[in-house]
Design an enzyme around this catalytic site. Structure first.
Site, short mmCIF file in Angstrom:
data_model
loop_
_atom_site.label_atom_id
_atom_site.label_comp_id
_atom_site.label_asym_id
_atom_site.label_seq_id
_atom_site.Cartn_x
_atom_site.Cartn_y
_atom_site.Cartn_z
N GLY A 153 -41.54 88.17 0.06
CA GLY A 153 -42.37 87.60 1.11
C GLY A 153 -43.04 86.31 0.67
O GLY A 153 -43.78 85.68 1.42
N THR A 154 -42.77 85.94 -0.58
CA THR A 154 -43.40 84.75 -1.12
C THR A 154 -42.73 83.47 -0.63
O THR A 154 -43.31 82.39 -0.70
CB THR A 154 -43.29 84.75 -2.65
OG1 THR A 154 -41.90 84.88 -2.98
CG2 THR A 154 -44.05 85.91 -3.24
N ARG B 159 -49.10 72.10 -9.38
CA ARG B 159 -48.46 71.45 -8.23
C ARG B 159 -48.09 72.53 -7.21
O ARG B 159 -47.52 73.56 -7.57
CB ARG B 159 -47.21 70.70 -8.71
CG ARG B 159 -46.49 69.98 -7.62
CD ARG B 159 -46.06 68.58 -8.07
NE ARG B 159 -45.48 67.88 -6.93
CZ ARG B 159 -44.18 67.96 -6.65
NH1 ARG B 159 -43.36 68.60 -7.44
NH2 ARG B 159 -43.72 67.34 -5.56
N GLN C 5 -49.65 82.50 1.10
CA GLN C 5 -49.92 83.39 -0.04
C GLN C 5 -51.40 83.39 -0.42
O GLN C 5 -51.97 84.43 -0.71
CB GLN C 5 -49.10 82.97 -1.26
CG GLN C 5 -47.70 83.50 -1.24
CD GLN C 5 -47.16 83.65 -2.66
OE1 GLN C 5 -47.51 84.59 -3.38
NE2 GLN C 5 -46.32 82.73 -3.06
N GLY D 208 -49.65 83.64 -6.39
CA GLY D 208 -49.56 84.90 -5.66
C GLY D 208 -50.78 85.79 -5.80
O GLY D 208 -51.01 86.66 -4.97
N GLU D 209 -51.54 85.61 -6.86
CA GLU D 209 -52.60 86.57 -7.14
C GLU D 209 -54.01 85.99 -7.11
O GLU D 209 -54.97 86.70 -6.83
CB GLU D 209 -52.32 87.26 -8.48
CG GLU D 209 -51.17 88.23 -8.30
CD GLU D 209 -50.50 88.65 -9.58
OE1 GLU D 209 -50.82 89.75 -10.05
OE2 GLU D 209 -49.63 87.92 -10.09
#
Lengths: 187, 330, 712
Positions: free
Chosen positions: C464-465, C587, C597, C663-664
């Site tokens: 899903g990223t 970047r 995200q 992502g986190e």
């Protein structure tokens, strides 16, 4: 999708008995007649018998909305609908929205990046279409001012859209973009 | 989920006859709770008598000014009905505060009344629960019970009733209409659900085979200011931690009628009769509301982890009642 | 954002549309349960109903006599599995029950309905033993392990933290609690397995099929060449699909036993106990500071739990080794093994709970000092990673704080708070964010075709990223070709080996290999004259030795969150009104998918702050919240205006794309910002998540009844 002539599915060869019945569902415009285990939910008919896997199984208990489809024009959780009880109903799934191409709301989801993993997406889209129709038909929501007159279309601001789509969980957190996409098509 | 027979009833009579003819039968309305519980193995009917298409799908204005809502009218349609919105707004608000748009489209009026508790032990067939399996014990009593009852519970069961709609019906003096082997009867909505006592397996006063055919909103509460407010863990799509439905008639600066019901506090919608009695004839002030609700909630016996529900219910109750006072009086 | 690179018309950085987007919005993207195979059967697992003990006997006769039932697997008859190092995968191998919910049987049947029904008729007799599932800060079984997760040392100490804390003129000493949390991706953990002789094909919902294949090879004694594992589309994972899960083992066993394809899609209610959870933490923070707010001592001590099956130590004190300069520091982890389900990875393991505690404590310190919490963080900014002494490759925390404060109108927060009306108290809060830059070796191949198009192949996973999309962008730039000339294949273990989508490292790891393969291909093409051969030209890359080389720099992303909340004093309900974050994450390779995200991580952080919680049931040993009605993932209505911004960061010490992970970091610190806003609104300090009405209301009442209470 496909042809609109009546399709008798392989499963229909199984005999109706105490625990099975013959059922006809009009799915995305095509009548489908099957002999079904009474236990089979609409979601599993779509996914297992008709290979329409757009409606997703997220919780199987009406708690996430990923299985949302339109039955007789209204959005419901297909995981909680026993198919036998829907004999004769019209069912529209995400696969049946576009009429060949993409429905404007599907395009808006794409344009707004209103999803990530995509698993809740068909349910969000079907739910939003149902919610838009409900608002047009004058259905209020929890956040509607009680003074808003009955019987007329209810305006859909962002707060209304959020409340009305709250039965569709998105763990990727695409909510703000989903609201953007819905706003795009109601404008 | 056990295999089951399926019968679609064409009439109320057909439904009750089919019920009688099928041991272990259950009526199927919108299925939003029954199918859920069947998947969990909590409900194991031998037959489903589908009453979802019975001709009980009308909302009728009766000559005496009351409103009959058929048992199969969907929750979303009740909530949107102009008569309900205009004259018994708390009912519309309660319905809209519950579940999700999809569930409200499927759930019926009758089914909403008959939904079962969301106690996690009731829903888990591997754990004790007197409601599910009489005599097996109550795991919630000393277990995880933040969401459980503070009023009217017993040693055998501390579950709450999850309906929002039923709370509004109780406050609005609605009646539940039933059809069964003994013909038709009706019971006050506030008395339709039971307290657990030593029979927690019985949620309601319904008799075996009886079918809910509708609910009637009385003329007496029509057009009175009414409100429903619900506190919950997330902003939507969550059961009530506590909720309040109230209807209030204020004349000549004093309360002439008060109907108050709590949700999320007890095994049934909790009609706050002591509070109502205390308010009759009183000036509708915040202090009077607080005092009345304190009288009602004095009976509360919180469990280890849910004492917060008492002040929460009081706060919400005072807030709702205060908002129901006509501006000229306030 | 003015990106100077945009002037070069590069593909990277552009908001390219998701390559699989059309499939996802039309419902044609196929997930692990959605591969129709002739004769496919369905399976339903049976979970242990005791928290600890042994299976004395399993009576499968009733289940086997039911219509459609093909097999019932138990520890007595299931295929024996080979050795591997994840004990949670050794299902149906012995009679031991290490926790409630452990799989004790699997029913395979023609249909899902039949399998579910028969599973209820598998009768298991247990020899139950006493269990202990409650984490306490002083549990006698607690110990300090060698390592916390991620290879981090369990303990680090610099200087004399206790003495300097005691001597500090301003001190904060507080304990913060984060409950167990569950990932609950929308797609439950699912695998479809199919044997063709001794060749195995598995469609699975995983963050990385290279590891799944390797594990299946060990478990089933097969050469990896005989196994294909695909994960074309994955309905989220958030860490819980980062390692192979029991569904893939069960499906493979069942398919072998039944002699036909089998799907195991774990029921939602079973997930809480078998696919991991974020372990609860009890975190004591001690901050000593001088009167200017400079930290002199930072002590962060974490207690957490693990299961009997594995030592899993949520590394919550690790961010305190990175965030702020302090001459004296101790960070340590203690873990208590209990009879609980095995904890595992959940989005930003370590950082998410750890930064909740640290950033809440920093807010308390700002309060004690009477300092603006934004300024306090800037005062304690540092150019060198305190723990390692290494210089940061880039660190723009202060810029994120300042930019966020400007965009949020942080300066106006007191005015907004005073505008609180009626029963709604308004407050604003800030917190920092950080996440380490991780990268792993990967391989990739690039193929030039005679028609001028390119095919890039790599076993990356798109959970899903937008991995397909961003890797195509990286490839297009390295090849110097328009984006639409690049075809990208991911999500299949037959493709060149690549690491998982996890640790915010996917794009960096895969992109590095894709970049290198494409660069080599470009060189080959440059050296080639005349038309390409019919089968085109190939280049491969393997970044082993480069991607994993030690860096002289400390490499981390940073960010700052700003939250505005309204607290209803009638109900105790807290609702977020605005959430605005600014990140410095190298970047940004695709601004469209990156924004999604970031916002997604922030939303999960909002859930962590306000709605999400699992309760260990002391009597039964599992979690009380096992479905999506009781485990409160935020819904649309909980998520109002959320904005993610970033600052341009050019860091030459990362990878060829110049990217960090994204992502986190969105979830890291969010809960602290919201909690700090609740403090600003109410004057009450909450130190346990989530901030549900029961806690808020109770505290507001205690405060009202306390002497000298001063409500806003």
């Amino acid at each position: 999708m496909g042809s609109r002539h009546h399709t008798r599915d392989d499963a229909a060869t199984a005999a109706a008995d105490r625990h099975h019945s013959q059922v006809t569902l009009h799915v995305n415009g095509t009548p489908r007649t099957l002999t079904l285990d009474h236990r089979r939910a609409l979601l599993d008919v779509l996914r297992e018998d008709l290979d329409l896997t757009g409606a997703k199984k997220g919780c199987d208990h009406g708690q996430c909305g990923a299985c949302t489809v339109l039955v007789d024009g209204r959005r419901v959780n297909s995981c909680l609908q026993l198919a036998v009880a829907l004999d004769g109903s019209e069912v529209v799934t995400v696969e049946g929205l576009g009429d060949g191409g993409m429905h404007p709301l599907q395009q808006a989801f794409l344009d707004r990046d209103a999803f990530q993993c995509g698993y809740c997406t068909p349910g969000q889209i079907c739910s939003a279409l149902g919610a838009i129709d409900e608002a047009r038909a004058g259905h209020p929501s929890h956040v509607t001012d009680p003074g808003t007159p009955s019987g007329r279309p209810m305006p859909l601001g962002r707060e209304e859209i959020r409340e009305r789509l709250s039965g569709n969980l998105c763990r990727c957190g695409a909510y703000p973009h989903i609201v953007d996409a819905v706003e795009d098509v109601i404008r | 989920m056990k295999a089951f027979a399926y019968v679609r009833a064409g009439s109320v009579e057909e439904a009750t006859e089919a019920y009688a003819a099928h041991p272990g039968a259950k009526y199927l309305g919108g299925g939003t709770n029954l199918v859920d519980l069947m998947k969990l193995g909590v409900e194991q009917p031998g037959a489903l008598i589908d009453v979802g298409r019975l001709p009980l799908d009308a909302v009728e204005e009766l000559p005496d000014g009351s409103l009959r809502i058929g048992a199969t009218v969907r929750n979303s349609d009740v909530a949107a009905h102009p008569a309900v919105r205009d004259r018994w707004p708390a009912l519309s608000q309660a319905l809209l505060a519950g579940a999700s748009g999809q569930l409200r489209n499927a759930a019926t009026t009758g089914g909403n009344l008959l939904q079962r508790t969301r106690c996690p032990y009731f829903q888990d067939v591997t754990k004790p629960c007197n409601k599910r399996q009489p005599g097996s014990g109550c795991a919630a009593l000393e277990g995880v019970h933040r969401d459980h009852a503070v009023l009217g519970h017993s040693e055998t069961c501390v579950a709450t009733h999850p309906s929002d709609m039923a709370v509004a019906l109780a406050a609005l003096d609605a009646r539940v209409e039933l059809y069964g082997a003994d013909g038709t009867r009706s019971v006050p909505a506030a008395r339709f659900h039971r307290l657990p006592g030593d029979r927690p397996e019985r949620d309601t006063e319904i008799r075996p085979g009886e079918l809910v055919t509708g609910v009637v909103l009385p003329a007496a509460t029509a057009g009175l200011p009414s409100l429903y407010r619900k506190a919950r863990d997330r902003a939507s799509y969550a059961f009530a931690l506590a909720s309040v439905a109230a209807v209030l008639r204020v004349e000549d600066g004093v309360v002439r009628h008060a109907g108050i019901a709590f949700g999320g506090l007890a095994h049934r919608p909790w009609r706050a009769e002591r509070a109502e009695a205390a308010l009759l004839g009183a000036a509708p002030t915040e202090a009077a509301f607080g005092h009345a609700l304190d009288l009602e909630l004095a009976a509360a016996r919180p469990l280890r982890d849910n004492a917060f529900k008492v002040p929460l219910a009081r706060n919400v109750g005072v807030d709702v009642l205060t908002r129901l006072v006509p501006p000229t009086v306030a | 954002m003015a990106d100077p690179l945009a002037a070069h018309h590069t593909a990277t950085g552009a908001p390219a549309e998701r390559r699989e987007g059309r499939q996802k919005v039309t419902g044609t993207a196929r997930y692990a349960a959605e591969h129709p195979l002739p004769g496919r059967a369905h399976a339903w697992p049976v979970q242990a109903a005791v928290a600890r003990g042994r299976v004395r006997a399993v009576d499968t006769s009733d289940a086997l006599s039911m219509p459609g039932v093909l097999a019932v697997l138990t520890h007595e008859n299931a295929p024996r599995l080979g050795e591997q190092d994840d004990a949670t995968l050794a299902v149906l191998q012995d009679d031991r029950v290490p926790h409630r919910g452990w799989f004790v049987a699997l029913v395979v049947a023609e249909t899902l309905e039949q399998a579910r029904d028969a599973a209820a008729e598998v009768h298991v007799d247990y020899a139950a033993e006493d269990h202990d599932v409650l984490l306490t800060a002083d549990h006698p079984a607690a110990y300090v392990p060698e390592e916390a997760n991620g290879g981090n040392p369990a303990t680090r100490e610099r200087g004399t933290p206790d003495a300097d804390f005691a001597a500090a003129p301003v001190r904060i000493d507080a304990v913060y609690r984060v409950p167990p949390l569950h990932n609950h991706p929308m797609e439950p953990h699912t695998s479809t397995a199919h044997w063709d002789g001794d060749r195995l094909t598995v469609h699975t919902s995983s963050q990385g099929t290279t590891a799944v294949r390797r594990t299946l090879a060990a478990l089933f004694g097969l050469d990896e060449e005989r196994i294909t594992v695909t994960a074309e589309h994955v309905g989220g994972g958030f860490g819980s699909k980062g390692t192979p899960r029991p569904d893939v083992v069960l499906a493979t066993m069942a398919a072998r036993r039944a002699g036909r394809p089998v799907t195991v899609s774990l029921p939602r209610r079973q997930l809480a106990t078998v696919v991991g959870h974020r372990a609860p933490t009890v975190q004591r923070l001690r901050l000593g500071a001088d009167r200017d707010g400079r930290l002199t001592s930072l002590i962060h001590e974490v207690d957490t739990h693990t299961s009997r099956l594995k030592e899993f130590v949520e590394q919550a004190a690790v961010p305190s080794r990175v965030m702020y300069g302090s001459p004296h520091s101790r960070t340590l982890h203690r873990v208590t093994p209990l009879d609980v389900p095995s904890p595992s990875w959940m989005r930003a393991p370590g950082e998410a709970p750890g930064m909740y505690a640290l950033e809440s404590a920093m807010d308390e310190l700002a309060d004690a000092l009477g300092t603006d919490p934004v300024e306090l963080r800037i005062v304690n900014d540092t150019a060198h990673e305190p723990d390692s002494g290494k210089p940061f490759s880039s660190r723009h925390l202060a810029e994120c704080l300042r930019e966020g404060a400007r965009r949020f109108d942080w300066a106006g927060r007191a005015v907004r708070a005073r505008a609180s009306t009626g029963n709604l108290l308004v407050g604003s809060g800030v917190a920092s964010a950080t996440y380490p830059v991780m990268v792993s070796p990967s391989t990739a191949s690039a193929h030039a075709l005679p028609d001028g198009s390119f095919a890039v192949r790599i076993n990356a996973t798109d959970i899903g990223t937008g991995a397909r999309t961003v890797l195509a962008q990286v490839a297009a730039d390295a090849l110097g070709t328009p984006l639409d000339r690049v075809r990208i294949e991911v999500g299949n273990s037959d493709l060149p080996t690549a690491p998982l989508a996890g640790g915010s490292s996917g794009t960096a790891s895969w992109g590095w290999a894709v970049h290198e393969a494409c660069t080599r291909l470009t060189e080959r093409l440059a050296a080639h004259s005349g038309p390409l051969p019919a089968d085109g030209l190939d280049a491969r890359a393997d970044t082993t030795g480069t991607a994993d080389a030690d860096s002289p720099y400390a490499r981390h992303s940073f960010g700052a969150h700003f939250a505005e909340v309204a607290v209803d004093t009638v109900t105790g309900e807290v609702r977020v009104r605005r959430l605005l974050s600014v990140f410095a994450a190298g970047r940004i390779l695709n601004e469209r998918t990156a924004r999604s995200q970031f916002i997604g991580g922030m939303t999960m952080g909002l859930g962590m702050a306000l709605t999400e919680s699992s309760t260990v049931d002391a009597s039964f040993g599992d979690f009380a919240e096992r479905d999506l009605a009781s485990y409160h993932v935020p819904v649309h209505a909980d998520v109002p205006a959320i904005e993610a911004h970033w600052i341009d960061e050019h860091d030459p010490h990362l990878n060829p794309m110049g990217s960090k992970g994204i992502g986190e970091i969105g979830i890291v610190g969010t809960a602290a910002a919201i909690g700090n806003a609740v403090h600003h609104a109410t004057g009450v300090r909450f130190r346990e998540l989530p901030l549900t009405p029961d806690r808020i209301l109770t505290a507001l009442r205690e405060r009202r009844h306390a002497p000298h209470a001063a409500m806003t």
